[in-house]
Design a protein around this motif. Structure first.
Motif, PDB file in Angstrom:
ATOM      1  N   VAL A   4       0.847  -1.249  -0.048  1.00  0.00           N
ATOM      2  CA  VAL A   4       0.147  -0.058   0.093  1.00  0.00           C
ATOM      3  C   VAL A   4       0.927   1.239   0.112  1.00  0.00           C
ATOM      4  O   VAL A   4       1.916   1.272   0.646  1.00  0.00           O
ATOM      5  N   LEU A   5       0.699   2.283  -0.842  1.00  0.00           N
ATOM      6  CA  LEU A   5       1.081   3.446  -0.826  1.00  0.00           C
ATOM      7  C   LEU A   5       0.253   4.594   0.144  1.00  0.00           C
ATOM      8  O   LEU A   5      -1.088   4.623   0.034  1.00  0.00           O
ATOM      9  N   VAL A   6       0.727   5.255   1.190  1.00  0.00           N
ATOM     10  CA  VAL A   6      -0.039   6.339   2.017  1.00  0.00           C
ATOM     11  C   VAL A   6       0.566   7.608   1.661  1.00  0.00           C
ATOM     12  O   VAL A   6       1.877   7.910   1.746  1.00  0.00           O
ATOM     13  N   VAL A   7      -0.163   8.391   0.774  1.00  0.00           N
ATOM     14  CA  VAL A   7       0.229   9.627   0.601  1.00  0.00           C
ATOM     15  C   VAL A   7      -0.320  10.761   1.477  1.00  0.00           C
ATOM     16  O   VAL A   7      -1.409  10.777   1.724  1.00  0.00           O
ATOM     17  N   GLY A   8       0.537  11.610   1.983  1.00  0.00           N
ATOM     18  CA  GLY A   8      -0.001  12.492   3.356  1.00  0.00           C
ATOM     19  C   GLY A   8       0.508  11.901   4.573  1.00  0.00           C
ATOM     20  O   GLY A   8      -0.190  12.172   5.679  1.00  0.00           O
ATOM     21  N   ALA A   9       1.516  10.906   4.332  1.00  0.00           N
ATOM     22  CA  ALA A   9       1.782  10.083   5.557  1.00  0.00           C
ATOM     23  C   ALA A   9       2.448  10.714   6.676  1.00  0.00           C
ATOM     24  O   ALA A   9       2.413  10.346   7.870  1.00  0.00           O
ATOM     25  N   THR A  10       2.890  12.135   6.578  1.00  0.00           N
ATOM     26  CA  THR A  10       3.550  12.785   7.310  1.00  0.00           C
ATOM     27  C   THR A  10       2.527  13.704   8.083  1.00  0.00           C
ATOM     28  O   THR A  10       2.646  14.251   9.245  1.00  0.00           O
ATOM     29  N   GLY A  11       1.017  13.834   7.811  1.00  0.00           N
ATOM     30  CA  GLY A  11       0.122  14.380   8.638  1.00  0.00           C
ATOM     31  C   GLY A  11      -0.339  13.345   9.588  1.00  0.00           C
ATOM     32  O   GLY A  11      -0.069  12.327  10.105  1.00  0.00           O
ATOM     33  N   GLU A  12      -1.467  13.829  10.539  1.00  0.00           N
ATOM     34  CA  GLU A  12      -1.903  13.138  11.681  1.00  0.00           C
ATOM     35  C   GLU A  12      -2.576  11.545  11.372  1.00  0.00           C
ATOM     36  O   GLU A  12      -2.432  10.460  11.620  1.00  0.00           O
ATOM     37  N   LEU A  13      -3.708  12.173  10.239  1.00  0.00           N
ATOM     38  CA  LEU A  13      -4.399  10.893   9.791  1.00  0.00           C
ATOM     39  C   LEU A  13      -3.439   9.938   9.012  1.00  0.00           C
ATOM     40  O   LEU A  13      -3.620   8.638   9.143  1.00  0.00           O
ATOM     41  N   LEU A  28       4.425  -0.972   3.185  1.00  0.00           N
ATOM     42  CA  LEU A  28       4.074   0.193   2.784  1.00  0.00           C
ATOM     43  C   LEU A  28       5.150   0.924   2.029  1.00  0.00           C
ATOM     44  O   LEU A  28       6.527   0.742   2.014  1.00  0.00           O
ATOM     45  N   ALA A  29       4.775   2.011   1.190  1.00  0.00           N
ATOM     46  CA  ALA A  29       5.662   3.122   0.488  1.00  0.00           C
ATOM     47  C   ALA A  29       4.736   4.193   1.291  1.00  0.00           C
ATOM     48  O   ALA A  29       3.634   4.288   1.354  1.00  0.00           O
ATOM     49  N   VAL A  30       5.589   5.484   1.430  1.00  0.00           N
ATOM     50  CA  VAL A  30       4.986   6.679   2.200  1.00  0.00           C
ATOM     51  C   VAL A  30       5.373   7.565   1.384  1.00  0.00           C
ATOM     52  O   VAL A  30       6.530   7.794   0.851  1.00  0.00           O
ATOM     53  N   ALA A  31       4.576   8.759   1.225  1.00  0.00           N
ATOM     54  CA  ALA A  31       4.858   9.882   0.492  1.00  0.00           C
ATOM     55  C   ALA A  31       4.313  10.984   1.419  1.00  0.00           C
ATOM     56  O   ALA A  31       3.262  11.187   2.170  1.00  0.00           O
ATOM     57  N   GLY A  32       5.138  12.262   1.488  1.00  0.00           N
ATOM     58  CA  GLY A  32       4.707  13.307   2.369  1.00  0.00           C
ATOM     59  C   GLY A  32       5.566  14.699   1.982  1.00  0.00           C
ATOM     60  O   GLY A  32       6.412  14.437   0.974  1.00  0.00           O
ATOM     61  N   ARG A  33       5.079  15.852   2.233  1.00  0.00           N
ATOM     62  CA  ARG A  33       5.517  17.156   1.884  1.00  0.00           C
ATOM     63  C   ARG A  33       6.675  17.559   2.959  1.00  0.00           C
ATOM     64  O   ARG A  33       8.011  17.750   2.180  1.00  0.00           O
ATOM     65  N   ASP A  34       6.647  17.425   4.107  1.00  0.00           N
ATOM     66  CA  ASP A  34       7.624  17.992   5.049  1.00  0.00           C
ATOM     67  C   ASP A  34       8.891  17.116   4.959  1.00  0.00           C
ATOM     68  O   ASP A  34       8.648  16.043   5.485  1.00  0.00           O
ATOM     69  N   PRO A  35      10.103  17.535   4.601  1.00  0.00           N
ATOM     70  CA  PRO A  35      11.029  16.649   4.448  1.00  0.00           C
ATOM     71  C   PRO A  35      11.530  16.228   5.901  1.00  0.00           C
ATOM     72  O   PRO A  35      11.920  15.060   5.801  1.00  0.00           O
ATOM     73  N   ALA A  36      11.611  16.929   6.841  1.00  0.00           N
ATOM     74  CA  ALA A  36      11.928  16.294   8.070  1.00  0.00           C
ATOM     75  C   ALA A  36      11.211  15.256   8.591  1.00  0.00           C
ATOM     76  O   ALA A  36      11.620  14.182   9.153  1.00  0.00           O
ATOM     77  N   ALA A  39      11.684  12.048   6.606  1.00  0.00           N
ATOM     78  CA  ALA A  39      12.805  11.603   6.622  1.00  0.00           C
ATOM     79  C   ALA A  39      12.592  10.652   8.041  1.00  0.00           C
ATOM     80  O   ALA A  39      13.047   9.535   8.452  1.00  0.00           O
ATOM     81  N   SER A  40      11.859  11.194   9.099  1.00  0.00           N
ATOM     82  CA  SER A  40      11.759  10.734  10.586  1.00  0.00           C
ATOM     83  C   SER A  40      10.797   9.542  10.209  1.00  0.00           C
ATOM     84  O   SER A  40      10.797   8.397  10.869  1.00  0.00           O
ATOM     85  N   LEU A  41       9.762   9.541   9.798  1.00  0.00           N
ATOM     86  CA  LEU A  41       8.956   8.546   9.179  1.00  0.00           C
ATOM     87  C   LEU A  41       9.705   7.213   8.517  1.00  0.00           C
ATOM     88  O   LEU A  41       9.365   6.225   8.973  1.00  0.00           O
ATOM     89  N   ALA A  42      10.401   7.649   7.461  1.00  0.00           N
ATOM     90  CA  ALA A  42      11.498   6.666   6.720  1.00  0.00           C
ATOM     91  C   ALA A  42      12.116   5.904   7.963  1.00  0.00           C
ATOM     92  O   ALA A  42      12.307   4.718   7.822  1.00  0.00           O
ATOM     93  N   ALA A  43      12.714   6.842   8.555  1.00  0.00           N
ATOM     94  CA  ALA A  43      13.616   6.131   9.612  1.00  0.00           C
ATOM     95  C   ALA A  43      13.138   5.083  10.572  1.00  0.00           C
ATOM     96  O   ALA A  43      13.392   4.139  11.049  1.00  0.00           O
ATOM     97  N   ARG A  44      11.917   5.742  10.855  1.00  0.00           N
ATOM     98  CA  ARG A  44      11.162   4.692  12.026  1.00  0.00           C
ATOM     99  C   ARG A  44      10.513   3.323  11.611  1.00  0.00           C
ATOM    100  O   ARG A  44      10.620   2.730  12.252  1.00  0.00           O
ATOM    101  N   THR A  45      10.205   3.711  10.253  1.00  0.00           N
ATOM    102  CA  THR A  45       9.454   2.575   9.847  1.00  0.00           C
ATOM    103  C   THR A  45      10.349   1.541   8.769  1.00  0.00           C
ATOM    104  O   THR A  45       9.805   0.443   8.479  1.00  0.00           O
TER     105      THR A  45
END
Ligand SMILES: NC(=O)c1ccc[n+]([C@@H]2O[C@H](COP(=O)([O-])OP(=O)(O)OC[C@H]3O[C@@H](n4cnc5c(N)ncnc54)[C@H](OP(=O)(O)O)[C@@H]3O)[C@@H](O)[C@H]2O)c1
Length: 222
Positions: A4-13, A28-36, A39-45
């Motif tokens: 599954v791809l989650v876009v807006g993965a950096t937001g609350e929902l 999963l693959a994740v996409a988001g706008r805020d770079p920090a 990066a933190s989400l990618a590192a955590r997951t």
């Protein structure tokens, strides 16, 4: 295992979706706008992560093909990108109206347009619109219009991909306690109903999306 791809993965929902899908065993693959935050989400997951910006619609359309390449296929896409703005229609600047249409309608549409050819038959294409589509409040004309545009687009796409049993989901979630309304680019929110629990709402949505993958309808005779 569902991919599954989650876009807006950096937001609350979006983050609820990421954590809920990982708990349910998805890849999963994740996409988001805020770079920090991305990066933190990618590192955590450990998930492959792609930057996305609503003002780069070609980039939005490329997210699902990139995710499919990274995951070896794609069972579903969930878009949780959005931004609010409030105020009467006559007090809303055109620049704000354009921003709402770009982020809330054109960006999700571009992401899902790019996903149509790569999501597998029997998969899902989903976006969080909002209960506001069915019950728009005064002081939300441009926000409600942007969400309604996306909702209408999803309804038409749903019919276009029905023969492939691709499940198109217009997730009209209620007002939830994520702080979303406080991030308005313009204006102040009208009186809102009591906020629902985002964890419970997202858990129900994920169960619905993955439930379709587990029990697709019988293929029609072609
Ligand atoms: N919370 C609610 O009460 C509620 C109710 C119904 C529907 N919804 C919908 O649910 C979705 C997510 O809401 P939320 O509560 O999770 O809000 P949120 O935490 O503010 O998340 C918004 C998301 O949209 C992304 N985004 C904003 N502007 C963008 C742009 N120009 N380009 C690309 N991405 C952009 C943000 O990316 P960055 O964080 O990376 O900047 C973030 O991932 C929205 O579509 C909202 O309309 C929310």
């Amino acid at each position: 295992m569902h991919r599954v791809l989650v876009v807006g993965a950096t937001g609350e929902l979006g983050t609820h979706a990421v954590d809920g899908l990982l708990t349910r065993g998805s890849e999963l693959a994740v996409a988001g706008r805020d770079p920090a935050r991305l990066a933190s989400l990618a590192a955590r997951t450990g998930c492959p992560a792609f930057p996305i910006d609503a003002y780069d619609l070609d980039g939005c359309a490329g997210a699902a093909p990139r995710a499919a390449a990274a995951l070896g296929g794609l069972d579903g896409v969930l878009v949780a990108v959005g931004v609010p703005a409030f105020g009467t229609a006559d007090s809303t600047p055109d620049a704000v109206a354009e921003h709402l249409m770009t982020v809330n309608a054109l960006c999700p549409m571009a992401v899902l347009r790019g996903a149509i050819p790569v999501v597998r038959d029997g998969g899902f294409l989903a976006a969080i619109t909002g209960a506001i589509v069915g019950a728009p409040l005064t002081g939300t004309a441009d926000y409600a219009a942007s969400k309604s545009a996306l909702s209408c687009w999803l309804a038409v796409v749903s019919r276009e991909v029905r023969r492939r049993d691709v499940h198109v989901v217009d997730a009209r979630l209620p007002h939830m306690a994520t702080g979303f309304a406080s991030r308005a680019v313009s204006g102040s929110p009208p009186r809102l109903p009591p906020a629902a629990d985002p964890a419970a709402e997202m858990a129900a949505l994920l169960d619905r999306l993955l439930g379709h993958l587990s029990s697709p309808r019988r293929q029609p005779n072609r």
